[in-house]
Design a protein around this motif. Structure first.
Motif, PDB file in Angstrom:
ATOM      1  N   ASN A 136     -46.712 -21.007  10.109  1.00 45.87           N
ATOM      2  CA  ASN A 136     -45.687 -21.987   9.778  1.00 45.87           C
ATOM      3  C   ASN A 136     -45.890 -22.439   8.340  1.00 45.87           C
ATOM      4  OD1 ASN A 136     -44.621 -22.061  12.491  1.00 45.87           O
ATOM      5  ND2 ASN A 136     -46.468 -23.168  13.029  1.00 45.87           N
ATOM      6  N   ARG A 137     -44.874 -22.183   7.532  1.00 43.76           N
ATOM      7  CA  ARG A 137     -44.950 -22.549   6.118  1.00 43.76           C
ATOM      8  C   ARG A 137     -45.228 -24.042   5.989  1.00 43.76           C
ATOM      9  NH1 ARG A 137     -43.288 -20.561   1.130  1.00 43.76           N
ATOM     10  NH2 ARG A 137     -42.629 -22.181  -0.314  1.00 43.76           N
ATOM     11  N   ARG A 143     -52.830 -24.385  12.765  1.00 37.89           N
ATOM     12  CA  ARG A 143     -53.862 -24.736  11.783  1.00 37.89           C
ATOM     13  C   ARG A 143     -55.144 -25.235  12.455  1.00 37.89           C
ATOM     14  NH1 ARG A 143     -51.340 -27.498   6.451  1.00 37.89           N
ATOM     15  NH2 ARG A 143     -49.653 -26.042   6.085  1.00 37.89           N
ATOM     16  N   SER A 160     -50.101 -20.337   6.097  1.00 41.11           N
ATOM     17  CA  SER A 160     -49.228 -21.449   5.733  1.00 41.11           C
ATOM     18  C   SER A 160     -48.330 -21.125   4.546  1.00 41.11           C
ATOM     19  CB  SER A 160     -50.067 -22.690   5.390  1.00 41.11           C
ATOM     20  OG  SER A 160     -50.795 -23.118   6.510  1.00 41.11           O
ATOM     21  N   HIS A 193     -53.248 -19.648  12.877  1.00 41.96           N
ATOM     22  CA  HIS A 193     -52.459 -20.020  11.712  1.00 41.96           C
ATOM     23  C   HIS A 193     -51.383 -21.029  12.092  1.00 41.96           C
ATOM     24  CE1 HIS A 193     -53.126 -16.110   9.151  1.00 41.96           C
ATOM     25  NE2 HIS A 193     -54.217 -16.832   9.275  1.00 41.96           N
ATOM     26  N   ASN A 205     -55.837 -25.621   6.489  1.00 42.29           N
ATOM     27  CA  ASN A 205     -54.778 -24.829   5.866  1.00 42.29           C
ATOM     28  C   ASN A 205     -54.185 -23.811   6.834  1.00 42.29           C
ATOM     29  OD1 ASN A 205     -55.176 -26.054   3.297  1.00 42.29           O
ATOM     30  ND2 ASN A 205     -56.983 -24.776   3.021  1.00 42.29           N
ATOM     31  N   ALA A 206     -54.992 -22.933   7.348  1.00 42.87           N
ATOM     32  CA  ALA A 206     -54.636 -21.888   8.310  1.00 42.87           C
ATOM     33  C   ALA A 206     -55.901 -21.064   8.498  1.00 42.87           C
ATOM     34  CB  ALA A 206     -53.485 -21.006   7.823  1.00 42.87           C
TER      35      ALA A 206
END
Length: 172
Positions: A114-115, A61, A107, A58, A85-86
Motif C-alpha cells: 500500500n503506497r 507494515r 510502500s 508490506h 516502512n514495509a
C-alpha cells in the motif's frame, strides 16, 4: 520472494507479493497450492526454532508470527510510535532473536503493498525473543534488504539495494 523451507512439514513456502498470497510446494508429491490468501502482501518468510512461520508484511507494515492454533501474533509494527516502512526480509538467530530489514519497498506503490509515505529511516531491527522489545540495530545504510547469518551465527550479512555496496554487522 521470501522462500522458506519447513523441514518438519517438508514444504517450501514463498510470497506472491502482487497477488497478495503465499504459495506452498509439497515435497511429498511436488504440487503447488495456495497457502495463505490474503497474505497482506507478505515478502520475507522464515521459520523460528519452534517451527512457527514468521512473515514480513508490506501491506500492513508489520512483522507477524503464525501460531500453531491459527492466531497471528504481531511482533512489530512501529518504531518510536511511527509505523514501520514495509518490512522486507527476516532471519532468526539461535538465541531466538528475530532480525529484519525495513527498506520501504512495499510502500513505494500499490503493486506490492500500500503506497504511503515513509515516516522513519530505513533500518535493520532485532526483536528480543523473551520481551518482544524492538531494537534498532542500524540505520546507516540506504535500503537494507536481504539478510542472512554466517554459518557460525556471529555475523549478519545485509544486502543494501539502495547504496553503493553490501555491508556486514557483527552480532553481539
Amino acid at each position: 520472494e521470501g522462500c522458506a523451507w519447513n523441514g518438519v512439514g517438508r514444504y517450501l513456502v514463498w510470497s506472491d507479493i502482487p497477488n497478495n498470497r503465499q504459495l506452498r510446494w509439497l515435497d511429498e508429491d511436488g504440487h503447488v497450492s495456495v497457502f495463505r490468501n490474503p497474505a497482506n502482501h507478505s515478502n520475507g518468510n522464515t521459520f523460528d526454532f519452534a517451527g512457527r512461520q514468521l512473515s514480513c508484511e508490506h501491506g500492513l507494515r508489520r512483522v507477524v508470527r503464525y501460531e500453531p492454533d491459527g492466531r497471528v501474533t504481531v511482533l512489530a509494527d512501529q518504531w518510536n510510535g511511527k509505523p514501520l516502512n514495509a518490512p522486507n526480509d527476516i532471519v532468526v538467530h539461535p538465541d531466538g532473536g528475530i532480525w529484519f530489514t525495513d527498506p520501504g519497498y512495499g510502500s513505494m506503490m500499490n503493486y506490492e503493498g500500500n503506497r504511503g509515505e515513509l515516516q522513519i529511516k530505513e533500518a535493520i531491527y532485532r526483536i528480543d525473543p523473551k520481551t518482544l522489545k524492538l531494537d534498532l540495530v542500524s540505520d546507516e545504510g540506504f535500503k537494507p534488504n536481504g539478510l542472512c547469518f554466517s554459518p557460525d551465527y556471529k555475523r549478519l550479512y545485509v544486502a543494501d539495494t539502495g547504496g553503493p555496496s553490501p555491508y556486514g554487522i557483527d552480532v553481539y
